[in-house]
Design a protein around this motif. Structure first.
Motif, PDB file in Angstrom:
ATOM      1  N   MET A   1       0.914  -1.261   0.070  1.00 45.91           N
ATOM      2  CA  MET A   1      -0.128   0.153  -0.031  1.00 45.91           C
ATOM      3  C   MET A   1       0.991   1.183   0.096  1.00 45.91           C
ATOM      4  SD  MET A   1      -3.164   0.947   2.654  1.00 45.91           S
ATOM      5  CE  MET A   1      -4.023  -0.490   2.206  1.00 45.91           C
ATOM      6  N   ASP A   2       0.414   2.316  -0.498  1.00 46.29           N
ATOM      7  CA  ASP A   2       1.278   3.445  -0.637  1.00 46.29           C
ATOM      8  C   ASP A   2       1.242   4.145   0.650  1.00 46.29           C
ATOM      9  OD1 ASP A   2      -0.696   6.048  -1.034  1.00 46.29           O
ATOM     10  OD2 ASP A   2      -1.455   4.367  -1.936  1.00 46.29           O
ATOM     11  N   THR A   3       2.072   5.204   0.763  1.00 52.05           N
ATOM     12  CA  THR A   3       2.613   5.812   2.094  1.00 52.05           C
ATOM     13  C   THR A   3       1.341   6.795   2.486  1.00 52.05           C
ATOM     14  OG1 THR A   3       5.055   5.836   1.720  1.00 52.05           O
ATOM     15  CG2 THR A   3       3.947   7.439   3.080  1.00 52.05           C
ATOM     16  N   GLU A   4       0.703   7.450   1.638  1.00 51.75           N
ATOM     17  CA  GLU A   4      -0.305   8.304   1.975  1.00 51.75           C
ATOM     18  C   GLU A   4      -1.559   7.544   2.350  1.00 51.75           C
ATOM     19  OE1 GLU A   4      -0.377  11.483   2.526  1.00 51.75           O
ATOM     20  OE2 GLU A   4       2.013  11.566   1.870  1.00 51.75           O
ATOM     21  N   SER A   5      -1.917   6.277   1.853  1.00 51.35           N
ATOM     22  CA  SER A   5      -2.847   5.567   2.282  1.00 51.35           C
ATOM     23  C   SER A   5      -2.822   5.088   3.528  1.00 51.35           C
ATOM     24  CB  SER A   5      -3.190   4.371   1.203  1.00 51.35           C
ATOM     25  OG  SER A   5      -3.410   4.958   0.021  1.00 51.35           O
ATOM     26  N   ILE A   6      -1.449   4.510   3.923  1.00 50.22           N
ATOM     27  CA  ILE A   6      -1.208   3.907   5.194  1.00 50.22           C
ATOM     28  C   ILE A   6      -1.600   5.286   6.241  1.00 50.22           C
ATOM     29  CG2 ILE A   6       0.393   3.126   6.873  1.00 50.22           C
ATOM     30  CD1 ILE A   6       1.889   1.777   4.240  1.00 50.22           C
ATOM     31  N   ALA A   7      -0.945   6.467   5.755  1.00 47.59           N
ATOM     32  CA  ALA A   7      -1.008   7.438   6.861  1.00 47.59           C
ATOM     33  C   ALA A   7      -2.498   7.911   6.981  1.00 47.59           C
ATOM     34  CB  ALA A   7      -0.225   8.775   6.238  1.00 47.59           C
ATOM     35  N   ASP A   8      -3.458   7.769   5.760  1.00 45.14           N
ATOM     36  CA  ASP A   8      -4.906   8.194   6.057  1.00 45.14           C
ATOM     37  C   ASP A   8      -5.442   7.077   7.237  1.00 45.14           C
ATOM     38  OD1 ASP A   8      -4.727  10.243   4.396  1.00 45.14           O
ATOM     39  OD2 ASP A   8      -5.444   8.963   2.681  1.00 45.14           O
ATOM     40  N   ALA A   9      -4.895   6.055   7.002  1.00 44.36           N
ATOM     41  CA  ALA A   9      -5.742   4.973   8.032  1.00 44.36           C
ATOM     42  C   ALA A   9      -5.173   5.022   9.325  1.00 44.36           C
ATOM     43  CB  ALA A   9      -5.137   3.327   7.534  1.00 44.36           C
ATOM     44  N   LEU A  10      -3.802   5.472   9.534  1.00 48.27           N
ATOM     45  CA  LEU A  10      -3.476   5.680  10.945  1.00 48.27           C
ATOM     46  C   LEU A  10      -3.923   6.897  11.516  1.00 48.27           C
ATOM     47  CD1 LEU A  10       0.368   4.352  10.506  1.00 48.27           C
ATOM     48  CD2 LEU A  10      -1.630   3.185  11.388  1.00 48.27           C
ATOM     49  N   TRP A  11      -4.270   7.922  10.609  1.00 51.51           N
ATOM     50  CA  TRP A  11      -4.427   9.201  11.116  1.00 51.51           C
ATOM     51  C   TRP A  11      -5.900   8.981  11.769  1.00 51.51           C
ATOM     52  CZ3 TRP A  11      -2.861  13.807  12.690  1.00 51.51           C
ATOM     53  CH2 TRP A  11      -3.815  14.776  12.712  1.00 51.51           C
ATOM     54  N   GLN A  12      -6.695   8.360  10.911  1.00 53.89           N
ATOM     55  CA  GLN A  12      -8.141   8.029  11.337  1.00 53.89           C
ATOM     56  C   GLN A  12      -8.138   7.398  12.485  1.00 53.89           C
ATOM     57  OE1 GLN A  12     -11.102   9.016  10.307  1.00 53.89           O
ATOM     58  NE2 GLN A  12     -12.197   7.994  11.878  1.00 53.89           N
ATOM     59  N   ALA A  13      -7.086   6.160  12.701  1.00 55.30           N
ATOM     60  CA  ALA A  13      -7.020   5.685  14.050  1.00 55.30           C
ATOM     61  C   ALA A  13      -6.749   6.454  15.020  1.00 55.30           C
ATOM     62  CB  ALA A  13      -6.155   4.498  14.064  1.00 55.30           C
ATOM     63  N   LEU A  14      -5.926   7.348  15.105  1.00 52.57           N
ATOM     64  CA  LEU A  14      -5.469   8.442  16.050  1.00 52.57           C
ATOM     65  C   LEU A  14      -6.740   9.265  16.460  1.00 52.57           C
ATOM     66  CD1 LEU A  14      -2.000   9.613  14.763  1.00 52.57           C
ATOM     67  CD2 LEU A  14      -2.301   8.122  16.758  1.00 52.57           C
ATOM     68  N   GLN A  15      -7.301   9.444  15.530  1.00 56.46           N
ATOM     69  CA  GLN A  15      -8.586  10.295  15.754  1.00 56.46           C
ATOM     70  C   GLN A  15      -9.554   9.643  16.670  1.00 56.46           C
ATOM     71  OE1 GLN A  15      -8.191  13.440  14.907  1.00 56.46           O
ATOM     72  NE2 GLN A  15      -6.410  12.288  13.963  1.00 56.46           N
ATOM     73  N   GLU A  16      -9.495   8.193  16.470  1.00 57.89           N
ATOM     74  CA  GLU A  16     -10.160   7.585  17.314  1.00 57.89           C
ATOM     75  C   GLU A  16      -9.679   7.052  18.877  1.00 57.89           C
ATOM     76  OE1 GLU A  16     -10.758   4.045  14.925  1.00 57.89           O
ATOM     77  OE2 GLU A  16     -11.992   5.136  13.343  1.00 57.89           O
ATOM     78  N   GLY A  17      -8.416   7.541  18.986  1.00 57.47           N
ATOM     79  CA  GLY A  17      -7.601   7.362  20.334  1.00 57.47           C
ATOM     80  C   GLY A  17      -6.740   5.861  20.060  1.00 57.47           C
ATOM     81  N   ARG A  18      -6.643   5.634  18.981  1.00 55.99           N
ATOM     82  CA  ARG A  18      -5.723   4.229  18.928  1.00 55.99           C
ATOM     83  C   ARG A  18      -4.488   4.638  18.216  1.00 55.99           C
ATOM     84  NH1 ARG A  18      -7.698   0.161  15.532  1.00 55.99           N
ATOM     85  NH2 ARG A  18      -8.595   1.658  14.070  1.00 55.99           N
ATOM     86  N   HIS A  19      -3.471   4.100  19.047  1.00 58.69           N
ATOM     87  CA  HIS A  19      -2.082   4.185  18.669  1.00 58.69           C
ATOM     88  C   HIS A  19      -1.749   2.772  17.842  1.00 58.69           C
ATOM     89  CE1 HIS A  19      -0.961   8.076  19.716  1.00 58.69           C
ATOM     90  NE2 HIS A  19      -1.857   8.083  20.839  1.00 58.69           N
ATOM     91  N   MET A  20      -0.755   2.671  17.166  1.00 55.47           N
ATOM     92  CA  MET A  20      -0.201   1.620  16.619  1.00 55.47           C
ATOM     93  C   MET A  20      -1.163   0.473  16.484  1.00 55.47           C
ATOM     94  SD  MET A  20       3.237   1.592  18.818  1.00 55.47           S
ATOM     95  CE  MET A  20       4.199   0.113  18.171  1.00 55.47           C
ATOM     96  N   PRO A  21      -2.394   0.496  15.836  1.00 57.05           N
ATOM     97  CA  PRO A  21      -3.379  -0.355  15.503  1.00 57.05           C
ATOM     98  C   PRO A  21      -2.694  -1.835  15.128  1.00 57.05           C
ATOM     99  CG  PRO A  21      -3.461   1.294  13.708  1.00 57.05           C
ATOM    100  CD  PRO A  21      -2.369   1.678  14.823  1.00 57.05           C
TER     101      PRO A  21
END
Length: 256
Positions: A1-21
């Motif tokens: 997966m490309d970098t921006e797509s990974i960043a989008d997914a991890l950013w969404q997890a951070l908004q949900e309060g989830r680190h290192m999903p």
């Protein structure tokens, strides 16, 4: 997966309060992890944060042994995480917190790699301050290094004492030392030579050259947490920490 797509997914997890999903463990390599980290930094800046500088981690042999890795790493510092000595943290507001004993170095001019040398670093750093990096163990580090780097290498905040001008008398950071006191009891003494095997200026050179791999420079005015003299300490409620760096002074923090 490309970098921006990974960043989008991890950013969404951070908004949900989830680190290192957990669902992202093992799905990208370390070189891409740094690119993801930087993409997340861009999202933080777009959301109103300001970058204060960088951290270099895993610079001491004791830290690399503790975390079961064999090379330094980097992360970013935010202005919102920059605090003066004497800061009190509400323990329950942090995620498995700890601290590391470091010098915070200030860049007087920009360094752009590759090819930055120790002499270049020594000529660029103008000030040093006694400092404690406040870290959070937000997930397993050893064996999951890429995801930990994407999550900014455990960085939460940094606490600094007074900045001291560097001169010929104090510029050799390998000659610095630290005395770490917890609740008034001396728990460790360590040398600045533990950082990169020869002092924090080597961290500056390493960082400038590493950032060049991502087309970034180490900019003038940035502050760099240059690496821990000691192992990482876990914090606990009610803990009082005071670390005294010769010849740079003391820094203190409390966990309520």
């Amino acid at each position: 997966m490309d970098t921006e797509s990974i960043a989008d997914a991890l950013w969404q997890a951070l908004q949900e309060g989830r680190h290192m999903p957990a669902e992202w463990a093992g799905r990208f390599a370390l070189d891409q992890a740094y690119a993801v980290q930087l993409a997340l930094l861009r999202r933080r800046i777009a959301a109103g944060e300001r970058q204060a500088g960088w951290k270099v981690g895993l610079t001491a042999e004791s830290m690399r042994v503790q975390q079961q890795v064999h090379e330094p790493c980097f992360g970013y510092l935010l202005e919102s995480g920059r605090h003066p000595s004497g800061r009190r943290y509400a323990f329950d507001s942090l995620i498995a917190p700890g601290f590391e004993n470091e010098l915070c170095l200030t860049l007087g001019k920009t360094l752009r790699g590759p090819g930055v040398t120790l002499a270049d670093a020594q000529g660029a750093v103008t000030h040093a301050a006694p400092a404690l990096e406040i870290v959070e163990v937000r997930g397993p580090f050893a064996g999951n290094l890429a995801l930990a780097m994407a999550d900014n290498a455990q960085q939460k905040a940094f606490v600094t004492g007074e900045e001291i001008l560097l001169t010929s008398a104090n510029r050799d950071l390998a000659q610095a030392s630290v005395r770490v006191e917890i609740d008034g009891e001396l728990v460790e003494e360590a040398s600045g030579a533990a950082v990169m095997g020869g002092g924090g200026m080597l961290s500056i050179a390493w960082l400038a050259n590493k950032l060049a791999e991502y087309d970034l420079a180490l900019e003038a005015g940035m502050r760099v947490m240059a690496g821990s003299f000691t192992r990482q300490y876990s914090a606990r409620p009610g803990m009082s920490v005071r670390s005294t760096f010769a010849p740079f002074g003391a820094v203190a923090v409390d966990f309520d």
